[in-house]
Design a protein around this motif. Structure first.
Motif, PDB file in Angstrom:
ATOM      1  N   ASP A   1      13.083 -23.850  39.296  1.00  9.65           N
ATOM      2  CA  ASP A   1      12.670 -24.325  40.621  1.00  9.65           C
ATOM      3  C   ASP A   1      11.409 -25.166  40.530  1.00  9.65           C
ATOM      4  O   ASP A   1      11.190 -26.056  41.347  1.00  9.65           O
ATOM      5  CB  ASP A   1      12.409 -23.131  41.552  1.00  9.65           C
TER       6      ASP A   1
ATOM      7  N   THR B   1       6.613 -17.768  54.344  1.00  6.33           N
ATOM      8  CA  THR B   1       5.360 -18.438  54.001  1.00  6.33           C
ATOM      9  C   THR B   1       4.210 -17.455  53.972  1.00  6.33           C
ATOM     10  O   THR B   1       3.392 -17.432  53.064  1.00  6.33           O
ATOM     11  CB  THR B   1       5.070 -19.566  55.011  1.00  6.33           C
TER      12      THR B   1
ATOM     13  N   ARG C   1      -0.042 -22.702  46.202  1.00  4.99           N
ATOM     14  CA  ARG C   1       0.525 -22.900  47.548  1.00  4.99           C
ATOM     15  C   ARG C   1       0.891 -24.358  47.777  1.00  4.99           C
ATOM     16  O   ARG C   1       1.924 -24.667  48.378  1.00  4.99           O
ATOM     17  CB  ARG C   1      -0.467 -22.409  48.604  1.00  4.99           C
ATOM     18  N   PHE C   2       0.059 -25.255  47.304  1.00  5.53           N
ATOM     19  CA  PHE C   2       0.348 -26.684  47.446  1.00  5.53           C
ATOM     20  C   PHE C   2       1.644 -27.045  46.722  1.00  5.53           C
ATOM     21  O   PHE C   2       2.449 -27.844  47.228  1.00  5.53           O
ATOM     22  CB  PHE C   2      -0.817 -27.504  46.884  1.00  5.53           C
TER      23      PHE C   2
ATOM     24  N   LYS D   1       6.862 -19.698  45.158  1.00  5.70           N
ATOM     25  CA  LYS D   1       7.248 -18.463  45.853  1.00  5.70           C
ATOM     26  C   LYS D   1       7.591 -17.380  44.826  1.00  5.70           C
ATOM     27  O   LYS D   1       7.992 -17.681  43.691  1.00  5.70           O
ATOM     28  CB  LYS D   1       8.459 -18.712  46.749  1.00  5.70           C
TER      29      LYS D   1
ATOM     30  N   LYS E   1       2.189 -33.486  43.243  1.00  5.23           N
ATOM     31  CA  LYS E   1       3.453 -32.772  43.449  1.00  5.23           C
ATOM     32  C   LYS E   1       4.593 -33.784  43.425  1.00  5.23           C
ATOM     33  O   LYS E   1       4.682 -34.665  44.268  1.00  5.23           O
ATOM     34  CB  LYS E   1       3.427 -32.025  44.782  1.00  5.23           C
TER      35      LYS E   1
ATOM     36  N   VAL F   1      10.497 -28.944  41.693  1.00  3.21           N
ATOM     37  CA  VAL F   1       9.120 -29.441  41.779  1.00  3.21           C
ATOM     38  C   VAL F   1       8.471 -29.522  40.404  1.00  3.21           C
ATOM     39  O   VAL F   1       8.570 -28.590  39.596  1.00  3.21           O
ATOM     40  CB  VAL F   1       8.273 -28.533  42.701  1.00  3.21           C
TER      41      VAL F   1
ATOM     42  N   GLY G   1       4.058 -25.089  46.350  1.00  2.00           N
ATOM     43  CA  GLY G   1       5.154 -24.380  47.017  1.00  2.00           C
ATOM     44  C   GLY G   1       5.743 -23.239  46.207  1.00  2.00           C
ATOM     45  O   GLY G   1       6.915 -22.890  46.376  1.00  2.00           O
TER      46      GLY G   1
ATOM     47  N   LYS H   1       2.059 -16.343  50.691  1.00  3.31           N
ATOM     48  CA  LYS H   1       0.605 -16.445  50.611  1.00  3.31           C
ATOM     49  C   LYS H   1      -0.001 -15.103  50.231  1.00  3.31           C
ATOM     50  O   LYS H   1      -0.897 -15.027  49.412  1.00  3.31           O
ATOM     51  CB  LYS H   1       0.050 -16.943  51.944  1.00  3.31           C
TER      52      LYS H   1
END
Length: 276
Positions: A148, A25, A59-60, A64, A272, A184, A62, A29
């Motif tokens: 993803d 995480t 970030r909300f 990466k 989301k 997502v 998710g 960030k």
């Protein structure tokens, strides 16, 4: 003594596990911050961060650095200039750009050509693959079950205004097809107050959150969280030239310019979903 050492050892293991779990995480960030400050972003792009909140939004959702992500209708690449460097080393970005045919207008053609040149010329775009998207004519935005996340920023109103409910539903079904199980769908869209006349969705550029959720769920998604990251309580969504009255478009030019600059960019839903 033995019990104390055993307790300390267990505590140490637990702390190590917690650090290991937290590390991705923190790294994500840092990677998002680094990408948002990439040198490929022009100063005029960064000025929009105040209203579009790209770091908080990604970030909300998710996102990466190792993900496979599809960005729908990237246009000139405002978000792509963050996503491309973010995913450049370990991930992949599919840019589902305008679908070009012999009947496509020059604006869409020029936009796609410029984006293609960007992909060819900029090292940060080495893991970007351009695909095509149109709500009725081009629905394979990425290989089925490969993504993803699918992200769409301020696009739903375009599908609705041009292709109606069929266009919106087709779009969400296409995104569902591209996503892995549990993937997502991130949606940012200009928000019309729930009490407003439904007819306003046909011309204002604003959409009701309840309508967007209904169509996404009909396409096989589940809403898991919403956020006010991109909310703007100063925006009434009732303007002479719809959402385009506000910055950055300022469709009325100098008429009441100070008023609309004071409002800022539109009030936006940030939703989301997951593929159910």
């Amino acid at each position: 003594m033995r019990n104390r050492l055993h307790t300390l050892a267990k505590t140490g293991i637990a702390l190590s596990l917690l650090c290991a779990l937290a590390a991705p995480t923190v790294l994500a960030k840092d990677a998002i911050s680094e990408a948002a400050n990439s040198s490929i972003r022009a100063d005029k792009e960064r000025l929009r961060d105040e209203y579009r909140n790209p770091q908080q939004t990604l970030r909300f959702f998710g996102i990466k650095p190792s993900m496979t992500v599809v960005e729908i209708s990237p246009g000139g690449g405002w978000y792509s200039n963050i996503l491309a460097p973010l995913l450049n080393n370990d991930g992949k970005l599919y840019a589902a750009h305008f679908h070009i045919t012999e009947n496509t207008n020059d604006y869409f053609k020029k936009s796609r050509n410029a984006f293609e040149e960007k992909v060819k010329s900029q090292a940060e775009y080495k893991n970007v693959e351009i695909t095509s998207f149109h709500p009725t004519d081009a629905l394979d935005v990425a290989p089925a079950g490969s993504a993803d996340a699918v992200l769409t920023f301020r696009n739903v109103h375009n599908w609705y205004m041009r292709q109606g409910e069929e266009g919106v539903l087709n779009a969400f079904k296409a995104f569902n097809k591209a996503l892995k199980s549990g993937g997502v769908l991130g949606v940012v869209e200009h928000r019309l107050p729930e009490g407003a006349d439904d007819e306003m969705q046909k011309k204002s550029g604003y959409m009701k959150e309840s309508y967007v959720v209904k169509l996404a769920e009909k396409a096989g998604f589940k809403l898991v969280e919403s956020s006010d990251i991109n909310a703007n309580p100063l925006d009434t969504a009732n303007h002479p030239k719809g959402v385009w009255t506000l910055p950055p478009r300022l469709a009325l030019d100098d008429q009441d310019k100070a008023k609309y600059l004071a409002i800022g960019e539109s009030d936006r839903m940030t939703l989301k979903f997951v593929k159910s």
